[in-house]
Design a protein around this motif. Structure first.
Motif, PDB file in Angstrom:
ATOM      1  N   ARG A 115     -14.761  38.571  76.826  1.00 46.56           N
ATOM      2  CA  ARG A 115     -15.912  39.724  76.673  1.00 46.56           C
ATOM      3  C   ARG A 115     -15.274  40.896  76.247  1.00 46.56           C
ATOM      4  O   ARG A 115     -15.647  41.594  75.199  1.00 46.56           O
ATOM      5  CB  ARG A 115     -16.708  39.656  77.981  1.00 46.56           C
ATOM      6  CG  ARG A 115     -17.804  41.023  77.591  1.00 46.56           C
ATOM      7  CD  ARG A 115     -18.878  41.067  79.007  1.00 46.56           C
ATOM      8  NE  ARG A 115     -19.635  42.330  78.737  1.00 46.56           N
ATOM      9  CZ  ARG A 115     -20.482  42.413  77.544  1.00 46.56           C
ATOM     10  NH1 ARG A 115     -20.564  41.381  76.855  1.00 46.56           N
ATOM     11  NH2 ARG A 115     -21.235  43.486  77.882  1.00 46.56           N
ATOM     12  N   PRO A 116     -14.181  41.242  77.102  1.00 49.22           N
ATOM     13  CA  PRO A 116     -13.554  42.708  76.516  1.00 49.22           C
ATOM     14  C   PRO A 116     -12.790  42.534  75.277  1.00 49.22           C
ATOM     15  O   PRO A 116     -12.345  41.407  74.953  1.00 49.22           O
ATOM     16  CB  PRO A 116     -12.802  42.971  77.755  1.00 49.22           C
ATOM     17  CG  PRO A 116     -12.960  41.968  78.813  1.00 49.22           C
ATOM     18  CD  PRO A 116     -13.615  40.992  78.165  1.00 49.22           C
ATOM     19  N   SER A 117     -12.798  43.744  74.438  1.00 50.30           N
ATOM     20  CA  SER A 117     -11.877  43.555  73.288  1.00 50.30           C
ATOM     21  C   SER A 117     -10.656  44.202  73.737  1.00 50.30           C
ATOM     22  O   SER A 117     -10.233  44.532  74.770  1.00 50.30           O
ATOM     23  CB  SER A 117     -12.600  44.963  72.270  1.00 50.30           C
ATOM     24  OG  SER A 117     -12.343  45.926  72.829  1.00 50.30           O
ATOM     25  N   ARG A 118      -9.690  43.643  72.607  1.00 48.92           N
ATOM     26  CA  ARG A 118      -8.200  44.085  72.741  1.00 48.92           C
ATOM     27  C   ARG A 118      -8.080  45.555  73.263  1.00 48.92           C
ATOM     28  O   ARG A 118      -7.257  46.070  73.901  1.00 48.92           O
ATOM     29  CB  ARG A 118      -7.558  43.606  71.626  1.00 48.92           C
ATOM     30  CG  ARG A 118      -6.028  43.877  71.644  1.00 48.92           C
ATOM     31  CD  ARG A 118      -5.138  43.483  70.549  1.00 48.92           C
ATOM     32  NE  ARG A 118      -5.530  42.036  70.276  1.00 48.92           N
ATOM     33  CZ  ARG A 118      -4.988  41.611  68.963  1.00 48.92           C
ATOM     34  NH1 ARG A 118      -4.592  42.191  68.156  1.00 48.92           N
ATOM     35  NH2 ARG A 118      -5.573  40.203  68.876  1.00 48.92           N
ATOM     36  N   GLU A 119      -8.841  46.318  72.510  1.00 50.03           N
ATOM     37  CA  GLU A 119      -8.743  47.975  72.584  1.00 50.03           C
ATOM     38  C   GLU A 119      -9.371  48.070  74.055  1.00 50.03           C
ATOM     39  O   GLU A 119      -8.486  49.003  74.585  1.00 50.03           O
ATOM     40  CB  GLU A 119      -9.824  48.765  71.595  1.00 50.03           C
ATOM     41  CG  GLU A 119      -9.286  48.273  70.119  1.00 50.03           C
ATOM     42  CD  GLU A 119      -9.940  47.384  69.412  1.00 50.03           C
ATOM     43  OE1 GLU A 119      -9.827  47.324  68.206  1.00 50.03           O
ATOM     44  OE2 GLU A 119     -10.321  46.326  70.039  1.00 50.03           O
ATOM     45  N   GLU A 120     -10.279  47.716  74.615  1.00 46.59           N
ATOM     46  CA  GLU A 120     -10.682  47.869  76.169  1.00 46.59           C
ATOM     47  C   GLU A 120      -9.423  47.287  77.032  1.00 46.59           C
ATOM     48  O   GLU A 120      -9.157  48.174  77.892  1.00 46.59           O
ATOM     49  CB  GLU A 120     -11.810  47.058  76.478  1.00 46.59           C
ATOM     50  CG  GLU A 120     -13.051  47.779  75.984  1.00 46.59           C
ATOM     51  CD  GLU A 120     -14.507  46.995  76.330  1.00 46.59           C
ATOM     52  OE1 GLU A 120     -15.221  47.472  77.067  1.00 46.59           O
ATOM     53  OE2 GLU A 120     -14.501  45.746  76.024  1.00 46.59           O
ATOM     54  N   MET A 121      -8.860  46.291  76.722  1.00 44.30           N
ATOM     55  CA  MET A 121      -7.881  45.776  77.556  1.00 44.30           C
ATOM     56  C   MET A 121      -6.547  46.689  77.424  1.00 44.30           C
ATOM     57  O   MET A 121      -5.990  46.852  78.343  1.00 44.30           O
ATOM     58  CB  MET A 121      -7.408  44.305  77.331  1.00 44.30           C
ATOM     59  CG  MET A 121      -8.666  43.510  77.514  1.00 44.30           C
ATOM     60  SD  MET A 121      -9.243  43.555  79.268  1.00 44.30           S
ATOM     61  CE  MET A 121      -7.731  42.825  80.149  1.00 44.30           C
ATOM     62  N   ALA A 122      -6.077  47.222  76.217  1.00 41.97           N
ATOM     63  CA  ALA A 122      -5.183  48.120  76.178  1.00 41.97           C
ATOM     64  C   ALA A 122      -5.355  49.176  76.891  1.00 41.97           C
ATOM     65  O   ALA A 122      -4.519  49.922  77.532  1.00 41.97           O
ATOM     66  CB  ALA A 122      -4.977  48.456  74.748  1.00 41.97           C
ATOM     67  N   LYS A 123      -6.586  49.895  77.115  1.00 40.76           N
ATOM     68  CA  LYS A 123      -6.959  50.767  77.790  1.00 40.76           C
ATOM     69  C   LYS A 123      -6.985  50.855  79.222  1.00 40.76           C
ATOM     70  O   LYS A 123      -6.178  51.281  79.875  1.00 40.76           O
ATOM     71  CB  LYS A 123      -8.295  51.301  77.367  1.00 40.76           C
ATOM     72  CG  LYS A 123      -8.786  52.684  78.091  1.00 40.76           C
ATOM     73  CD  LYS A 123     -10.262  52.898  77.884  1.00 40.76           C
ATOM     74  CE  LYS A 123     -10.940  53.993  78.801  1.00 40.76           C
ATOM     75  NZ  LYS A 123     -12.319  54.267  78.310  1.00 40.76           N
ATOM     76  N   ALA A 124      -7.484  49.510  79.723  1.00 41.66           N
ATOM     77  CA  ALA A 124      -7.237  49.018  80.970  1.00 41.66           C
ATOM     78  C   ALA A 124      -5.591  49.095  81.436  1.00 41.66           C
ATOM     79  O   ALA A 124      -5.154  49.413  82.383  1.00 41.66           O
ATOM     80  CB  ALA A 124      -7.747  47.658  81.296  1.00 41.66           C
ATOM     81  N   ASN A 125      -4.746  48.506  80.321  1.00 41.79           N
ATOM     82  CA  ASN A 125      -3.273  48.375  80.932  1.00 41.79           C
ATOM     83  C   ASN A 125      -2.689  49.851  80.860  1.00 41.79           C
ATOM     84  O   ASN A 125      -2.146  50.012  81.726  1.00 41.79           O
ATOM     85  CB  ASN A 125      -2.777  47.527  79.574  1.00 41.79           C
ATOM     86  CG  ASN A 125      -1.414  46.978  79.833  1.00 41.79           C
ATOM     87  OD1 ASN A 125      -0.953  47.046  80.971  1.00 41.79           O
ATOM     88  ND2 ASN A 125      -0.469  47.201  78.863  1.00 41.79           N
ATOM     89  N   ARG A 126      -3.087  50.751  80.042  1.00 37.53           N
ATOM     90  CA  ARG A 126      -2.713  52.095  80.071  1.00 37.53           C
ATOM     91  C   ARG A 126      -3.145  52.776  81.351  1.00 37.53           C
ATOM     92  O   ARG A 126      -2.156  53.503  82.051  1.00 37.53           O
ATOM     93  CB  ARG A 126      -3.062  52.812  78.858  1.00 37.53           C
ATOM     94  CG  ARG A 126      -2.686  52.625  77.516  1.00 37.53           C
ATOM     95  CD  ARG A 126      -3.027  53.679  76.617  1.00 37.53           C
ATOM     96  NE  ARG A 126      -4.279  53.904  76.212  1.00 37.53           N
ATOM     97  CZ  ARG A 126      -5.015  53.025  75.369  1.00 37.53           C
ATOM     98  NH1 ARG A 126      -4.491  52.304  74.643  1.00 37.53           N
ATOM     99  NH2 ARG A 126      -6.506  53.534  75.131  1.00 37.53           N
ATOM    100  N   GLY A 127      -4.212  52.588  81.778  1.00 39.02           N
ATOM    101  CA  GLY A 127      -4.863  53.096  83.298  1.00 39.02           C
ATOM    102  C   GLY A 127      -3.933  52.398  84.187  1.00 39.02           C
ATOM    103  O   GLY A 127      -3.671  53.032  85.284  1.00 39.02           O
ATOM    104  N   ALA A 128      -3.701  51.125  84.091  1.00 41.25           N
ATOM    105  CA  ALA A 128      -2.923  50.594  85.198  1.00 41.25           C
ATOM    106  C   ALA A 128      -1.320  51.122  85.406  1.00 41.25           C
ATOM    107  O   ALA A 128      -0.750  51.190  86.521  1.00 41.25           O
ATOM    108  CB  ALA A 128      -2.855  49.141  84.884  1.00 41.25           C
ATOM    109  N   GLN A 129      -0.879  51.581  84.321  1.00 40.49           N
ATOM    110  CA  GLN A 129       0.506  52.041  84.130  1.00 40.49           C
ATOM    111  C   GLN A 129       0.385  53.571  84.741  1.00 40.49           C
ATOM    112  O   GLN A 129       1.275  53.870  85.577  1.00 40.49           O
ATOM    113  CB  GLN A 129       0.927  51.739  82.746  1.00 40.49           C
ATOM    114  CG  GLN A 129       1.228  50.275  82.329  1.00 40.49           C
ATOM    115  CD  GLN A 129       1.639  50.139  80.889  1.00 40.49           C
ATOM    116  OE1 GLN A 129       1.596  51.390  79.937  1.00 40.49           O
ATOM    117  NE2 GLN A 129       1.944  49.175  80.299  1.00 40.49           N
TER     118      GLN A 129
END
Length: 175
Positions: free
Chosen positions: A100-114
């Motif tokens: 369901r999530p797009s690659r852009e959303e997952m990249a944003k989630a990854n930036r937030g996690a970092q």
């Protein structure tokens, strides 16, 4: 680092190409749903029509972005929000690929996690309601009953808030 591979997720551009291939007479329309008082936070609403003559959209999605940081949101935060909203709307009308999530959303989630020191291997699903009072929460404001995206959208349009059918009675949005 979060426990997911960005290459496993479809981009919004890939979703759009599939959508336009299937629905050449469709429409993708985005609107600014809300801007914060300090103009540093925006919520975008995207609506998808399979045919632009359809009376109602096939899918609606919301996204929220804030200005700032060193990445794309330092100067392209509204554009990022627009893309995210389109990706969410496409996912809400079956254009989500295997995940369901797009690659852009997952990249944003990854930036937030970092940035916050936490892993984020289960990104937020659904509209950004829990983080921002202006976005759809997908729950009735009176009784907390779960709402579908369509119920939420219609309730907001008709009453100015999110209410189940029972609690929409007697509420109007200036009509």
């Amino acid at each position: 680092m979060a426990n997911f591979n960005l290459n496993d997720y479809e981009t919004v551009e890939q979703r759009l190409k599939r959508f336009w291939g299937d629905h050449p007479l469709g429409a993708v329309i985005t609107d600014i749903y809300r801007v914060s008082d300090d103009h540093k936070n925006v919520i975008i609403k995207a609506s998808i029509w399979f045919d632009k003559s359809d009376p109602m959209p096939a899918g609606v999605g919301y996204a929220q972005e804030s200005q700032g940081g060193n990445g794309p949101n330092s100067n392209c935060w509204v554009e990022n929000c627009d893309t995210s909203a389109v990706g969410r709307a496409l996912a809400n009308c079956t254009y989500s690929g295997d995940k369901r999530p797009s690659r852009e959303e997952m990249a944003k989630a990854n930036r937030g996690a970092q940035s916050d020191g936490h892993q984020n291997d289960s990104p937020r699903q659904g509209p950004p309601a829990q983080q921002n009072g202006g976005a759809p929460r997908l729950k009735c404001q009176d009784c907390q009953k779960a709402l579908t995206s369509g119920q939420s959208t219609l309730s907001i349009r008709n009453t100015g808030g999110e209410f189940c059918l029972d609690h929409q009675k007697g509420k109007t949005n200036g009509r």
